[in-house]
Design a protein around this motif. Structure first.
Motif, PDB file in Angstrom:
ATOM      1  N   ARG A 295       0.825  -1.219   0.000  1.00  0.00           N
ATOM      2  CA  ARG A 295       0.000   0.000   0.000  1.00  0.00           C
ATOM      3  C   ARG A 295       0.856   1.265   0.000  1.00  0.00           C
ATOM      4  N   SER A 296       2.139   1.088   0.312  1.00  0.00           N
ATOM      5  CA  SER A 296       3.059   2.223   0.323  1.00  0.00           C
ATOM      6  C   SER A 296       3.888   2.275  -0.951  1.00  0.00           C
ATOM      7  N   GLY A 297       3.509   1.453  -1.934  1.00  0.00           N
ATOM      8  CA  GLY A 297       4.225   1.479  -3.211  1.00  0.00           C
ATOM      9  C   GLY A 297       5.553   0.746  -3.175  1.00  0.00           C
ATOM     10  N   ILE A 298       5.657  -0.253  -2.314  1.00  0.00           N
ATOM     11  CA  ILE A 298       6.893  -1.038  -2.221  1.00  0.00           C
ATOM     12  C   ILE A 298       6.538  -2.512  -2.428  1.00  0.00           C
ATOM     13  N   GLY A 299       7.028  -3.083  -3.528  1.00  0.00           N
ATOM     14  CA  GLY A 299       6.704  -4.476  -3.817  1.00  0.00           C
ATOM     15  C   GLY A 299       6.859  -4.743  -5.301  1.00  0.00           C
ATOM     16  N   PRO A 300       6.428  -5.955  -5.732  1.00  0.00           N
ATOM     17  CA  PRO A 300       6.508  -6.275  -7.160  1.00  0.00           C
ATOM     18  C   PRO A 300       5.468  -5.445  -7.933  1.00  0.00           C
ATOM     19  N   VAL A 301       5.781  -5.068  -9.154  1.00  0.00           N
ATOM     20  CA  VAL A 301       4.907  -4.208  -9.950  1.00  0.00           C
ATOM     21  C   VAL A 301       3.489  -4.774 -10.072  1.00  0.00           C
ATOM     22  N   VAL A 307      -3.021  -2.588  -6.142  1.00  0.00           N
ATOM     23  CA  VAL A 307      -3.351  -1.532  -5.184  1.00  0.00           C
ATOM     24  C   VAL A 307      -3.764  -0.262  -5.939  1.00  0.00           C
ATOM     25  N   LYS A 308      -3.016   0.032  -6.978  1.00  0.00           N
ATOM     26  CA  LYS A 308      -3.284   1.235  -7.782  1.00  0.00           C
ATOM     27  C   LYS A 308      -4.700   1.175  -8.368  1.00  0.00           C
ATOM     28  N   ASN A 309      -5.120  -0.031  -8.684  1.00  0.00           N
ATOM     29  CA  ASN A 309      -6.416  -0.239  -9.330  1.00  0.00           C
ATOM     30  C   ASN A 309      -7.555  -0.377  -8.316  1.00  0.00           C
ATOM     31  N   SER A 310      -7.243  -0.374  -7.015  1.00  0.00           N
ATOM     32  CA  SER A 310      -8.289  -0.595  -6.008  1.00  0.00           C
ATOM     33  C   SER A 310      -9.081   0.681  -5.762  1.00  0.00           C
ATOM     34  N   THR A 311     -10.344   0.510  -5.400  1.00  0.00           N
ATOM     35  CA  THR A 311     -11.183   1.661  -5.098  1.00  0.00           C
ATOM     36  C   THR A 311     -10.657   2.373  -3.859  1.00  0.00           C
TER      37      THR A 311
END
Ligand SMILES: *[C@@H]1O[C@H](CO)[C@@H](O)[C@H](O)[C@H]1NC(C)=O
Ligand SMILES: *[C@@H]1O[C@H](CO)[C@@H](O)[C@H](O)[C@H]1NC(C)=O
Ligand SMILES: *[C@@H]1O[C@H](CO)[C@@H](O)[C@H](O)[C@H]1NC(C)=O
Ligand SMILES: *[C@@H]1O[C@H](CO)[C@@H](O)[C@H](O)[C@H]1NC(C)=O
Ligand SMILES: *[C@@H]1O[C@H](CO)[C@@H](O)[C@H](O)[C@H]1NC(C)=O
Ligand SMILES: *[C@@H]1O[C@H](CO)[C@@H](O)[C@H](O)[C@H]1NC(C)=O
Ligand SMILES: *[C@@H]1O[C@H](CO)[C@@H](O)[C@H](O)[C@H]1NC(C)=O
Ligand SMILES: *[C@@H]1O[C@H](CO)[C@@H](O)[C@H](O)[C@H]1NC(C)=O
Length: 569
Positions: A295-301, A307-311
């Motif tokens: 959720r903090s933008g750290i991980g596999p793409v 997460v980016k696509n989640s509401t």
């Protein structure tokens, strides 16, 4: 974990958690106060490190998503017979099984595995198993600086603060030990040696003993009764329960604060670390810490895109040019737990589940008056535990740990779980869903033929050791099913490590998420200190090992120069 318990877990309905939330529908906004360290998650990793960092004089905020658990910390969940006592369900060893009967408001709801979401995490809800690691547990998988020789000091420290006991009832007696006596004497007759496990952590081949528990004074004890007590005595230590960390607020590789989500009762807003020098430590468990990283933008793409696509997070997620690509969630490893069941006329069952509503009056009385009797022991009469090391055709020594309990389809049953630990090479993966729940997408069990061969051989060896036992009956596997047929037919149990420690930087094709100081690669002030970072399996329940890792990590983090405050992804 038994598979049947998982089903019971999913089916439980009434929610004391929701009642709690709706009773106090507001969250207190955080003030502008900042902290030198914000530790997220109050389990076996978070509590000890929060204690150590505050002991060094730093201001420390410990954030727990769940409510208080044991009575000492203001916990309230208890059966009627504990009303008007200072005890809760978490304090009484004999009520530890209740997590399977009623996990509502206690277990995490955003993970597809059993995990404690209360103050103390797993150390508040588990059976208190407290084992000193075998040297191979470190030496087989951990990197430089984390070998058994490096962990002698931290181990001694942990076991001096929490010695544990093999006789939890305060009169030193063991109650309902018929199951132990039957299996223990049978193993002894077959050549297995009795040991006191924590006196000989290195003797794990054809040995057996009583389990050690973290219990103290007839109550749960553990980190909640030691490390958290010393931390809480310091004015620079702050504890927030019922407070959910949503994500880290960061600029490049420097975290400036933690954004909170209103949970109905705790704190809301964004809490900051001390500008420039503050640090954040994730100790939310193998799934919780990984989820926070995603959720903090750290991980596999692929996970960050979910997460980016989640509401929920999509519109406000950190922009893609700030993402730090690390293999979070890969390298998932776990004990393969295989349950077998035997019965013997000597075995005597004690109804620990029944003790929730209607304990045997005299047992409740002796427990309440003197902390003695069956209720001072972990449900359901755990023991013996025993071990064997099996060398695979690939040359790897695999450690098997067996854990027995008096429970099963008849009252003379014992269920025995065989766990494949150190030496296991199977790995899986955990991922996140669009609802932002974590799941085990690739189970890590028996993906390697030699892992499977060890599990089968161990079962054959145990069956062989029980051959001469008069009146022992096999319930699972049945006598017409071979060990191999059986192992090929059964599913297995919970999973644990997702952000491995190592020198091979995961940003550049390596497998590690954190470096040898437990710092997340690509950041200058973000750390992970919990089971997530274990690079491979250790043998059996990891609670004590996690506390040891936390002690060691504290020393390493305190020795680091202040963050550069300018690191970039
Ligand atoms: C917290 O802050 C928000 C936004 O500033 C405000 O709407 C809310 O009333 C505050 N809540 C409390 C409990 O002070
Ligand atoms: C608890 O104490 C109160 C006040 O003494 C009493 O009225 C109540 O019956 C007690 N409850 C139980 C379950 O013992
Ligand atoms: C474990 O013990 C068995 C039986 O004594 C022995 O044959 C085997 O070599 C031992 N295994 C290891 C890895 O020490
Ligand atoms: C994003 O979400 C939409 C539905 O909201 C879905 O159709 C699409 O497949 C998702 N894309 C990715 C990359 O997950
Ligand atoms: C508690 O221990 C004392 C001293 O051994 C004993 O006299 C008493 O009967 C015990 N109480 C209960 C309820 O068992
Ligand atoms: C098993 O034990 C429980 C609790 O002690 C008892 O209620 C039940 O009747 C027993 N069942 C059998 C088949 O003996
Ligand atoms: C085996 O069971 C029989 C009948 O239930 C009993 O008479 C005998 O004593 C038992 N033997 C042992 C060694 O437990
Ligand atoms: C084993 O025997 C049971 C009956 O006791 C039967 O139901 C089962 O199918 C048999 N299994 C195999 C693999 O033969």
């Amino acid at each position: 974990m038994r598979v049947s318990s998982k089903l019971a877990f999913a089916a439980t309905a009434v929610s004391s958690w929701l009642q709690l939330a709706s009773a106090q529908a507001t969250c207190g906004n955080v003030s502008s106060q900042s902290y030198d360290y914000i530790v997220i998650g109050s389990g076996a990793g978070g509590i000890p490190i929060a204690d150590r960092l505050s002991e060094a004089g730093h201001s420390v905020l410990l954030i727990e998503k769940g409510p208080p658990s044991t009575g000492r910390w203001g916990g309230t969940m208890k059966p009627n017979w504990l009303v008007n006592t200072s005890l809760t369900r978490f304090d009484v060893p004999g009520l530890c099984n209740q997590i399977w009967a009623d996990p509502t408001g206690v277990s995490c709801t955003d993970v597809d595995q059993m995990a404690g979401c209360v103050l103390g995490g797993g150390t508040a809800v588990n059976a208190g198993l407290w084992w000193k690691p075998h040297p191979d547990d470190w030496d087989t998988n951990f990197p430089t600086g984390w070998q058994s020789k490096d962990l002698v000091g931290p181990t001694e420290k942990v076991f001096s603060r929490i010695p544990g006991t093999i006789a939890p009832s305060m009169d030193g007696k063991r109650y309902l030990s018929q199951g132990f006596d039957m299996l223990g004497s049978s193993l002894g007759a077959a050549g297995w040696k009795y040991i006191v496990p924590n006196e000989h952590p290195e003797l794990k081949n054809r040995t057996y003993g009583h389990s050690t528990f973290m219990y103290s004074g007839g109550e749960r004890g553990g980190p909640l009764a030691t490390y958290l007590v010393s931390a809480a005595s310091r004015k620079q230590f702050t504890l927030w329960t019922n407070t959910v960390a949503r994500r880290l607020v960061r600029t490049g590789g420097h975290v400036t604060g933690v954004e909170l989500e209103c949970n109905g009762a705790g704190h809301a807003g964004t809490v900051s670390v001390t500008p420039g020098t503050g640090r954040v430590i994730l100790s939310a468990g193998a799934f919780g810490s990984a989820k926070l990283l995603f959720r903090s933008g750290i991980g596999p793409v692929d996970q960050l895109n979910i997460v980016k696509n989640s509401t929920l997070d999509g519109p406000t997620m950190i922009s893609a040019d700030q993402w730090i690509n690390l293999p979070v969630g890969y390298n998932l490893n776990d004990h393969v737990g295989t349950d077998i069941e035997v019965s013997h006329p000597d075995v005597v069952f004690y109804d620990y589940y029944g003790a929730w509503k209607a304990p045997i009056i005299s047992d409740a009385d002796t427990y309440l008056a003197n902390r003695t009797g069956p209720l001072a022991q972990a449900a359901p009469n755990i023991g013996p535990i025993f071990w064997e090391v099996i060398k695979g055709a690939d040359g790897i020594n695999r450690h098997l740990h067996w854990q027995s309990r008096v429970e099963g389809i008849v009252n003379t049953s014992m269920t025995i779980t065989q766990y494949l630990g150190t030496g296991s090479v199977s790995r899986g993966r955990m991922t996140i869903t669009r609802q932002l729940n974590t799941i085990v997408s690739t189970p890590p069990y028996l993906r390697n033929e030699h892992d499977k061969a060890a599990v089968i051989q161990g079962l054959i060896n145990f069956q062989e050791s029980m051959k001469a036992v008069t009146n022992l009956s096999w319930i699972t596997p049945k006598s017409n099913v071979t060990a191999a047929q059986f192992v090929n037919s059964v599913p297995a149990l919970p999973s644990r490590r997702t952000a491995k420690i190592g020198t091979d930087d995961g940003r550049t094709g390596g497998s590690a998420v954190v470096d040898l100081n437990t710092k997340v690669y690509g950041t200058d002030n973000l750390f992970v200190v919990d089971a997530s970072i274990f690079p491979g399996m250790i043998t059996a329940n990891p609670s004590a090992a996690i506390v040891i890792v936390s002690e060691h990590a504290a020393t390493k983090i305190l020795a680091l120069p202040p963050p550069a405050a300018v690191a970039k992804a």
